[in-house]
Write a protein that holds these residues in place. Structure first.
Motif, PDB file in Angstrom:
ATOM      1  N   ILE A   4      30.861 -12.183  25.614  1.00  0.00           N
ATOM      2  CA  ILE A   4      29.595 -11.996  26.317  1.00  0.00           C
ATOM      3  C   ILE A   4      28.473 -11.546  25.377  1.00  0.00           C
ATOM      4  CG2 ILE A   4      30.722 -11.491  28.513  1.00  0.00           C
ATOM      5  CD1 ILE A   4      30.035  -8.506  27.951  1.00  0.00           C
ATOM      6  N   SER A   5      28.711 -11.629  24.060  1.00  0.00           N
ATOM      7  CA  SER A   5      27.701 -11.157  23.116  1.00  0.00           C
ATOM      8  C   SER A   5      26.407 -11.969  23.222  1.00  0.00           C
ATOM      9  CB  SER A   5      28.228 -11.169  21.691  1.00  0.00           C
ATOM     10  OG  SER A   5      28.636 -12.468  21.334  1.00  0.00           O
ATOM     11  N   SER A   6      26.501 -13.268  23.463  1.00  0.00           N
ATOM     12  CA  SER A   6      25.277 -14.064  23.595  1.00  0.00           C
ATOM     13  C   SER A   6      24.518 -13.675  24.856  1.00  0.00           C
ATOM     14  CB  SER A   6      25.584 -15.558  23.592  1.00  0.00           C
ATOM     15  OG  SER A   6      26.391 -15.897  24.706  1.00  0.00           O
ATOM     16  N   ARG A   7      25.234 -13.395  25.936  1.00  0.00           N
ATOM     17  CA  ARG A   7      24.581 -12.966  27.170  1.00  0.00           C
ATOM     18  C   ARG A   7      23.902 -11.610  26.970  1.00  0.00           C
ATOM     19  NH1 ARG A   7      26.796 -12.692  33.331  1.00  0.00           N
ATOM     20  NH2 ARG A   7      25.146 -11.353  34.091  1.00  0.00           N
ATOM     21  N   GLY A   9      22.711 -10.453  24.234  1.00  0.00           N
ATOM     22  CA  GLY A   9      21.523 -10.695  23.415  1.00  0.00           C
ATOM     23  C   GLY A   9      20.363 -11.214  24.246  1.00  0.00           C
ATOM     24  N   ILE A  10      20.652 -12.117  25.169  1.00  0.00           N
ATOM     25  CA  ILE A  10      19.621 -12.663  26.052  1.00  0.00           C
ATOM     26  C   ILE A  10      19.087 -11.571  26.971  1.00  0.00           C
ATOM     27  CG2 ILE A  10      19.222 -14.254  27.966  1.00  0.00           C
ATOM     28  CD1 ILE A  10      21.216 -16.169  26.556  1.00  0.00           C
ATOM     29  N   GLU A  11      19.972 -10.748  27.524  1.00  0.00           N
ATOM     30  CA  GLU A  11      19.534  -9.657  28.399  1.00  0.00           C
ATOM     31  C   GLU A  11      18.665  -8.654  27.641  1.00  0.00           C
ATOM     32  OE1 GLU A  11      23.150  -8.114  30.012  1.00  0.00           O
ATOM     33  OE2 GLU A  11      23.280  -9.665  31.560  1.00  0.00           O
ATOM     34  N   LYS A  12      19.030  -8.348  26.400  1.00  0.00           N
ATOM     35  CA  LYS A  12      18.236  -7.425  25.594  1.00  0.00           C
ATOM     36  C   LYS A  12      16.855  -8.012  25.326  1.00  0.00           C
ATOM     37  CE  LYS A  12      18.122  -4.965  21.228  1.00  0.00           C
ATOM     38  NZ  LYS A  12      18.735  -4.775  19.919  1.00  0.00           N
ATOM     39  N   SER A  13      16.802  -9.280  24.989  1.00  0.00           N
ATOM     40  CA  SER A  13      15.530  -9.950  24.741  1.00  0.00           C
ATOM     41  C   SER A  13      14.664  -9.956  25.995  1.00  0.00           C
ATOM     42  CB  SER A  13      15.792 -11.381  24.272  1.00  0.00           C
ATOM     43  OG  SER A  13      14.593 -12.074  24.131  1.00  0.00           O
ATOM     44  N   LEU A  14      15.281 -10.206  27.139  1.00  0.00           N
ATOM     45  CA  LEU A  14      14.557 -10.209  28.405  1.00  0.00           C
ATOM     46  C   LEU A  14      13.986  -8.828  28.721  1.00  0.00           C
ATOM     47  CD1 LEU A  14      13.723 -11.744  30.957  1.00  0.00           C
ATOM     48  CD2 LEU A  14      15.951 -11.190  31.923  1.00  0.00           C
ATOM     49  N   MET A  15      14.774  -7.788  28.514  1.00  0.00           N
ATOM     50  CA  MET A  15      14.306  -6.431  28.771  1.00  0.00           C
ATOM     51  C   MET A  15      13.149  -6.063  27.833  1.00  0.00           C
ATOM     52  SD  MET A  15      15.676  -5.076  31.349  1.00  0.00           S
ATOM     53  CE  MET A  15      15.156  -3.399  31.119  1.00  0.00           C
ATOM     54  N   GLU A  16      13.235  -6.453  26.578  1.00  0.00           N
ATOM     55  CA  GLU A  16      12.153  -6.175  25.633  1.00  0.00           C
ATOM     56  C   GLU A  16      10.868  -6.891  26.062  1.00  0.00           C
ATOM     57  OE1 GLU A  16      13.839  -7.361  21.919  1.00  0.00           O
ATOM     58  OE2 GLU A  16      14.974  -5.482  21.694  1.00  0.00           O
TER      59      GLU A  16
END
Length: 55
Positions: A4-7, A9-16
């Protein structure tokens, strides 16, 4: 197991991105309030100002 590392990463980018947009929104709103202060002060008047024309 599922990676789930790619997910994450996407969630972190979305939150930022959401945090950045919130900061921008508050900056714009703050600037609007500051820009409106002189306009509000110019339109405010003494509530007893018009009493003199009736006496």
């Amino acid at each position: 197991m599922t990676d789930i590392s790619s997910r994450k990463g996407i969630e972190k980018s979305l939150m930022e991105t959401i945090i950045e947009k919130d900061r921008d929104f508050f900056m714009v709103m703050g600037n609007m309030v500051e820009a409106m202060k002189p306009l509000i002060q110019n339109t405010m008047h003494n509530p007893f100002e018009y009493d003199t024309k009736f006496t």
